[in-house]
Design an enzyme around this catalytic site. Structure first.
Site, PDB file in Angstrom:
ATOM      1  N   SER A 281     -11.101  12.406   2.196  1.00 39.15           N
ATOM      2  CA  SER A 281      -9.855  11.424   2.389  1.00 39.15           C
ATOM      3  C   SER A 281      -8.686  12.493   3.142  1.00 39.15           C
ATOM      4  O   SER A 281      -9.023  13.666   3.261  1.00 39.15           O
ATOM      5  CB  SER A 281      -9.437  11.023   1.021  1.00 39.15           C
ATOM      6  OG  SER A 281      -8.655   9.881   1.561  1.00 39.15           O
ATOM      7  N   LEU A 282      -7.559  12.193   3.135  1.00 37.29           N
ATOM      8  CA  LEU A 282      -6.471  13.084   3.619  1.00 37.29           C
ATOM      9  C   LEU A 282      -5.445  12.945   2.515  1.00 37.29           C
ATOM     10  O   LEU A 282      -5.069  11.989   1.851  1.00 37.29           O
ATOM     11  CB  LEU A 282      -5.965  12.566   5.227  1.00 37.29           C
ATOM     12  CG  LEU A 282      -6.975  12.794   6.172  1.00 37.29           C
ATOM     13  CD1 LEU A 282      -6.410  12.096   7.387  1.00 37.29           C
ATOM     14  CD2 LEU A 282      -6.853  14.304   6.761  1.00 37.29           C
TER      15      LEU A 282
ATOM     16  N   ARG B 248     -18.662   5.308   5.472  1.00 38.56           N
ATOM     17  CA  ARG B 248     -18.139   6.214   4.482  1.00 38.56           C
ATOM     18  C   ARG B 248     -18.759   6.313   3.331  1.00 38.56           C
ATOM     19  O   ARG B 248     -18.933   6.963   2.686  1.00 38.56           O
ATOM     20  CB  ARG B 248     -16.586   6.401   4.580  1.00 38.56           C
ATOM     21  CG  ARG B 248     -16.111   7.343   3.576  1.00 38.56           C
ATOM     22  CD  ARG B 248     -14.517   7.355   3.537  1.00 38.56           C
ATOM     23  NE  ARG B 248     -14.148   8.191   2.747  1.00 38.56           N
ATOM     24  CZ  ARG B 248     -14.076   8.215   1.320  1.00 38.56           C
ATOM     25  NH1 ARG B 248     -14.361   6.865   0.751  1.00 38.56           N
ATOM     26  NH2 ARG B 248     -13.438   9.061   0.635  1.00 38.56           N
TER      27      ARG B 248
ATOM     28  N   CYS C 215       2.341 -41.174  18.863  1.00 37.99           N
ATOM     29  CA  CYS C 215       3.981 -40.584  19.269  1.00 37.99           C
ATOM     30  C   CYS C 215       3.877 -39.907  20.345  1.00 37.99           C
ATOM     31  O   CYS C 215       4.905 -39.512  21.128  1.00 37.99           O
ATOM     32  CB  CYS C 215       4.571 -40.022  18.120  1.00 37.99           C
ATOM     33  SG  CYS C 215       3.811 -38.243  17.686  1.00 37.99           S
TER      34      CYS C 215
ATOM     35  N   GLU D 229     -13.554   6.630  13.875  1.00 39.19           N
ATOM     36  CA  GLU D 229     -12.903   5.263  13.362  1.00 39.19           C
ATOM     37  C   GLU D 229     -13.427   4.175  14.217  1.00 39.19           C
ATOM     38  O   GLU D 229     -13.096   4.254  15.423  1.00 39.19           O
ATOM     39  CB  GLU D 229     -11.434   5.514  13.211  1.00 39.19           C
ATOM     40  CG  GLU D 229     -10.652   4.624  12.345  1.00 39.19           C
ATOM     41  CD  GLU D 229     -10.856   4.863  10.799  1.00 39.19           C
ATOM     42  OE1 GLU D 229     -11.409   5.901  10.330  1.00 39.19           O
ATOM     43  OE2 GLU D 229     -10.035   4.225  10.150  1.00 39.19           O
TER      44      GLU D 229
ATOM     45  N   CYS E  88      -0.081 -38.311   9.725  1.00 37.06           N
ATOM     46  CA  CYS E  88       0.503 -37.396  10.505  1.00 37.06           C
ATOM     47  C   CYS E  88       2.004 -37.100  10.360  1.00 37.06           C
ATOM     48  O   CYS E  88       2.725 -38.243  10.223  1.00 37.06           O
ATOM     49  CB  CYS E  88       0.270 -38.030  11.914  1.00 37.06           C
ATOM     50  SG  CYS E  88       0.936 -36.722  13.196  1.00 37.06           S
TER      51      CYS E  88
ATOM     52  N   ASP F 288       0.797  -1.126   0.069  1.00 38.61           N
ATOM     53  CA  ASP F 288       0.040  -0.026  -0.114  1.00 38.61           C
ATOM     54  C   ASP F 288       0.790   1.425   0.136  1.00 38.61           C
ATOM     55  O   ASP F 288       0.630   2.230  -0.801  1.00 38.61           O
ATOM     56  CB  ASP F 288      -0.827   0.184   1.176  1.00 38.61           C
ATOM     57  CG  ASP F 288      -1.940  -1.034   1.334  1.00 38.61           C
ATOM     58  OD1 ASP F 288      -1.985  -1.550   0.153  1.00 38.61           O
ATOM     59  OD2 ASP F 288      -2.816  -1.032   2.276  1.00 38.61           O
TER      60      ASP F 288
ATOM     61  N   TYR G 284       2.018   1.941  -3.390  1.00 36.87           N
ATOM     62  CA  TYR G 284       0.943   2.393  -4.087  1.00 36.87           C
ATOM     63  C   TYR G 284       0.703   3.823  -4.021  1.00 36.87           C
ATOM     64  O   TYR G 284       0.570   4.625  -5.004  1.00 36.87           O
ATOM     65  CB  TYR G 284      -0.295   1.641  -4.022  1.00 36.87           C
ATOM     66  CG  TYR G 284      -1.390   2.234  -4.888  1.00 36.87           C
ATOM     67  CD1 TYR G 284      -1.686   1.689  -6.116  1.00 36.87           C
ATOM     68  CD2 TYR G 284      -2.421   3.310  -4.175  1.00 36.87           C
ATOM     69  CE1 TYR G 284      -2.612   2.286  -6.890  1.00 36.87           C
ATOM     70  CE2 TYR G 284      -3.368   3.635  -4.970  1.00 36.87           C
ATOM     71  CZ  TYR G 284      -3.663   3.166  -6.312  1.00 36.87           C
ATOM     72  OH  TYR G 284      -4.488   3.540  -7.003  1.00 36.87           O
TER      73      TYR G 284
ATOM     74  N   LYS H 240      -3.412   8.267  13.774  1.00 37.68           N
ATOM     75  CA  LYS H 240      -4.370   8.112  12.474  1.00 37.68           C
ATOM     76  C   LYS H 240      -4.741   6.651  12.857  1.00 37.68           C
ATOM     77  O   LYS H 240      -4.103   5.495  12.421  1.00 37.68           O
ATOM     78  CB  LYS H 240      -3.651   8.199  11.224  1.00 37.68           C
ATOM     79  CG  LYS H 240      -4.475   8.047  10.117  1.00 37.68           C
ATOM     80  CD  LYS H 240      -3.913   8.343   8.803  1.00 37.68           C
ATOM     81  CE  LYS H 240      -4.828   8.298   7.561  1.00 37.68           C
ATOM     82  NZ  LYS H 240      -5.295   6.910   7.516  1.00 37.68           N
TER      83      LYS H 240
END
Ligand code: IVH
Length: 706
Positions: free
Chosen positions: A100-101, A155, A462, A193, A435, A51, A54, A134
């Site tokens: 948004s910010l 939102r 076992c 939030e 197993c 992110d 991006y 935030k």
């Protein structure tokens, strides 16, 4: 949609832009790159960059467009109105758009922001900024009218949200009534939030794992998703808390906008705290110049992990509301605020191998061994892969480059493998049919119970399952044998001294004292701790038996109903399910456990070694008379108590009719403060409705000193 060579090219190009930011002439290419990543993220559900990366590319695009608005293409990703509207919820118009910010990543970006603010205000003077965490969750908007919660919405697309009032009404941190009228406000719109505390998130996932359910990826997704549950009780059960960080609209009864009359952002938020909302306290501060913003952030970033909720940065807001109005908005964000994004806690590494572990009820957990990588303060070399489905869904292969993430205290997690970086030498992971931890020659076929994700070894040959059972039996949550830890159990198990939990109570302390690293004193210490555990209430013993699905709470409820643990031998399904909070799954598992003669024999052996199987006073339900002094009150203890232990104090309060709760909110009646009380005390004081008393006053109130 893309050929693999196109994908490779676009991926390489992204890396290039991250190193050498795009210039005007690369505008179209940058759009191609971003459109590709949007497709990977939104359509394929499989992003190939983080992110953070991006955001950096998106910011480059915004920058190019701000330098020359003529070039803006209508299909540019900046022109998209993001939406998460769900048709199942009615949509409502927000009173003011939920924007948004803008983002910043370093002190230089903050300085640019400050310069811009000063320019817009036409001043050279220092600006006061309000800094807040935030929160990383799901956004929510609340409207109050006449002091009552009128509606709540997500939102959505920023202009319209999804109405989810019934869900919001189920959340204890959202007051249904709040005294806005005290401040002349008739209609208010608040922004906040929804988050899930990290400890709770961990617990929810642990429970889901034992139940074989799909795990939540992170607290953010499960909080945002939690707001949109079909049933409000499901929203409440996620343990969502809502922080309110903004009043976006305030009008008097004639409809006049009176928001600006609150003077400062920090003041109106404080006012919201006073009337019962959960507001930013930790990590919130007003400073008088931009350099102090950077200083505060640099002292705060390292504290990020110690908070009990996720934050992914800080938000910086011009504190003066009149200045905010003057500075204004772009289509996308307020120009008077900016987010400072912390460094992403993601890294790439190589998946070297997969090993398998067996749990106490036989579930086989695959564990990825990765090339050690340092991430957010720790070196990571093993990562749980949870179950076979997880491996299949992510198409993980040995030799893959994988993107890993670590959010706060949350265990490291493989986000995805980087398919584009495969060389062809990667090997598929074949989940074993038998197993894989079995140390004997007799293969045991794994089984899968319907509705559960885990493969289980149904017939342990076992002893490794027993080892896990013993480790759980002695743990803090179960018999709580202090001083007899996991490493001792592992050592004694290897030596053949503890094969099952009965052996814990039949140890040869003389032999232990002869072992290397032990002596008479440490052997005595173990003996004392084990003797003490023998007297435990049976609710602990029940929980310690590793009955599939039988948790702490159900053990306590069942213990309240029986005189002796072996009474459960005769219990029917109806006996269990007639108890509120005991479901058929727990019931069936307990019945199955007690039908197995080996288990009954084991309990009898425990009793013969002195382990208590009879209901104790601590197991009995607390009886409270109607006139007990704290009936109907909620109570919370904070700080270090000097006379009482925290648990003891809580129990006494409950015996006197109080309900112990865990957070300060408008629902809290009494806060008992010990030494070094911190933010809980400040918050309770700010609320003004909480009765605050010292530990001594609490003792006197209940006559405990008599
Ligand atoms: S202020 C008009 N303050 O971040 C002002 N937002 O990227 C806009 N968020 O959708 C928001 N903590 O859900 C603000 N202290 C905080 C915040 C915060 C988290 C979220 C919010 C918003 C998103 C913007």
């Amino acid at each position: 949609m893309y050929s693999s060579s196109q994908e490779k090219e676009l991926f390489e190009q992204s890396k290039h832009f991250l190193k050498f930011p795009a210039e005007q002439k690369s505008y179209d290419l940058l759009i191609d790159v971003l459109v590709y990543h949007e497709w990977r993220y939104a359509i394929q559900n499989d992003p190939v960059i983080s992110d953070f990366e991006y955001d950096q590319l998106f910011d480059q695009l915004k920058k190019l467009e701000s330098q020359d608005s003529k070039i803006i293409r209508p299909d540019s990703p900046t022109q998209r109105v993001t939406t998460d509207l769900n048709p199942e919820f009615p949509s409502v118009d927000h009173l003011t758009p939920m924007l948004s910010l803008g983002n910043s990543y370093n002190a230089e970006d903050l300085k640019d922001f400050d310069r811009q603010i000063k320019k817009l205000l036409g001043t050279e003077e220092d600006i006061s900024y309000n800094i807040e965490p935030k929160y990383d969750g799901g956004s929510i908007a609340l409207v109050y009218e006449n002091d009552m919660l009128l509606r709540a919405a997500t939102r959505g697309n920023g202009v319209q949200g999804e109405e989810m009032t019934p869900n919001a009404r189920a959340l204890p941190s959202i007051p249904l009534k709040a005294a806005f009228s005290k401040f002349g406000i008739h209609t208010a719109e608040l922004r906040g939030e929804a988050i899930i505390p990290k400890d709770l998130f961990k617990k929810i996932n642990e429970e889901r794992e034992t139940k074989g359910l799909k795990l939540f990826a992170n607290p953010r997704n499960s909080a945002a998703g939690g707001l949109r549950m079909k049933r409000p009780s499901e929203t409440r059960d996620r343990g969502i808390e809502v922080f309110i960080f903004q009043m976006s609209y305030a009008a008097d009864k004639d409809g006049n906008d009176i928001l600006a009359s609150f003077g400062k952002h920090s003041e109106h938020v404080h006012m919201l705290g006073e009337i019962g909302f959960k507001i930013p306290i930790d990590g919130s501060k007003v400073v008088n110049k931009i350099d102090d913003v950077s200083k505060f952030i640099s002292t705060w970033e390292p504290k990020r992990d110690s908070l009990n909720y996720e934050i992914d940065g800080m938000v910086i807001k011009v504190d003066d509301l009149a200045s905010q109005a003057k500075i204004g908005y772009t289509q996308h964000h307020p120009k008077w605020a900016i987010a400072y994004k912390f460094k992403a806690k993601q890294a790439t590494t190589t998946l070297l191998d997969v090993e398998y572990q067996v749990g106490k009820v036989g579930s086989i957990t695959p564990v990825a061994k990765v090339e050690p990588v340092f991430l957010a303060g720790v070196t990571i070399s093993s990562i749980s892969l949870h179950n076979e489905d997880f491996i299949t869904q992510k198409d993980l292969r040995i030799g893959d480059k994988v993107l890993i993430e670590r959010a706060g205290d949350v265990i490291p997690y493989i986000v995805k493998s980087m398919e584009d970086l495969r060389t062809g030498d990667e090997k598929p992971i074949e989940f074993p049919k038998h197993c894989p931890v079995n140390g004997t020659d007799a293969p045991v076929e794994l089984v899968k119970v319907e509705g559960e994700a885990a493969w289980r070894c149904p017939d342990c040959q076992c002893g490794k399952q027993n080892l896990q059972k013993i480790i759980f039996h002695i743990s803090k949550d179960a018999m709580d044998i202090d001083g007899f830890g996991k490493s001792y159990v592992e050592r004694f198990h290897e030596m053949g001294w503890v094969k099952d939990i009965t052996d814990v109570y039949n140890l040869d302390y003389e032999a232990i004292s002869q072992l290397e690293g032990f002596g008479t004193r440490s052997a005595q210490k173990i003996e004392k701790a084990i003797d003490k555990a023998k007297q435990n209430p049976i609710q602990r013993l029940l929980h310690s038996l590793s009955v599939h699905h039988l948790g702490k709470k159900a053990s306590k409820i069942i213990a309240q109903k029986i005189n002796h643990v072996l009474d459960l031998k005769d219990w029917t399904l109806e006996d269990f399910t007639s108890i509120k909070d005991i479901g058929p799954v727990v019931a069936e598992n307990v019945i199955e456990f007690f039908q197995d003669e080996k288990n009954v024999e084991m309990l009898k052996t425990l009793e013969s070694y002195g382990v208590n199987l009879t209901q104790t006073e601590a197991d009995k339900p607390i009886e409270v008379s109607d006139d007990a002094p704290l009936v109907g009150k909620t109570i919370l203890f904070t700080g270090t108590l000097q006379t009482l232990k925290r648990n003891e104090a809580k129990k006494i309060a409950e015996e006197n009719g109080a309900k112990a709760i865990s957070a300060v909110s408008s629902n809290l009646n009494i806060l008992v403060v010990g030494e070094k009380a911190g933010s809980k005390l400040t918050k309770a004081q700010a609320l003004g409705t909480v009765q605050i008393m010292t530990e001594q006053e609490f003792i006197e109130l209940l006559n405990l000193d008599k």
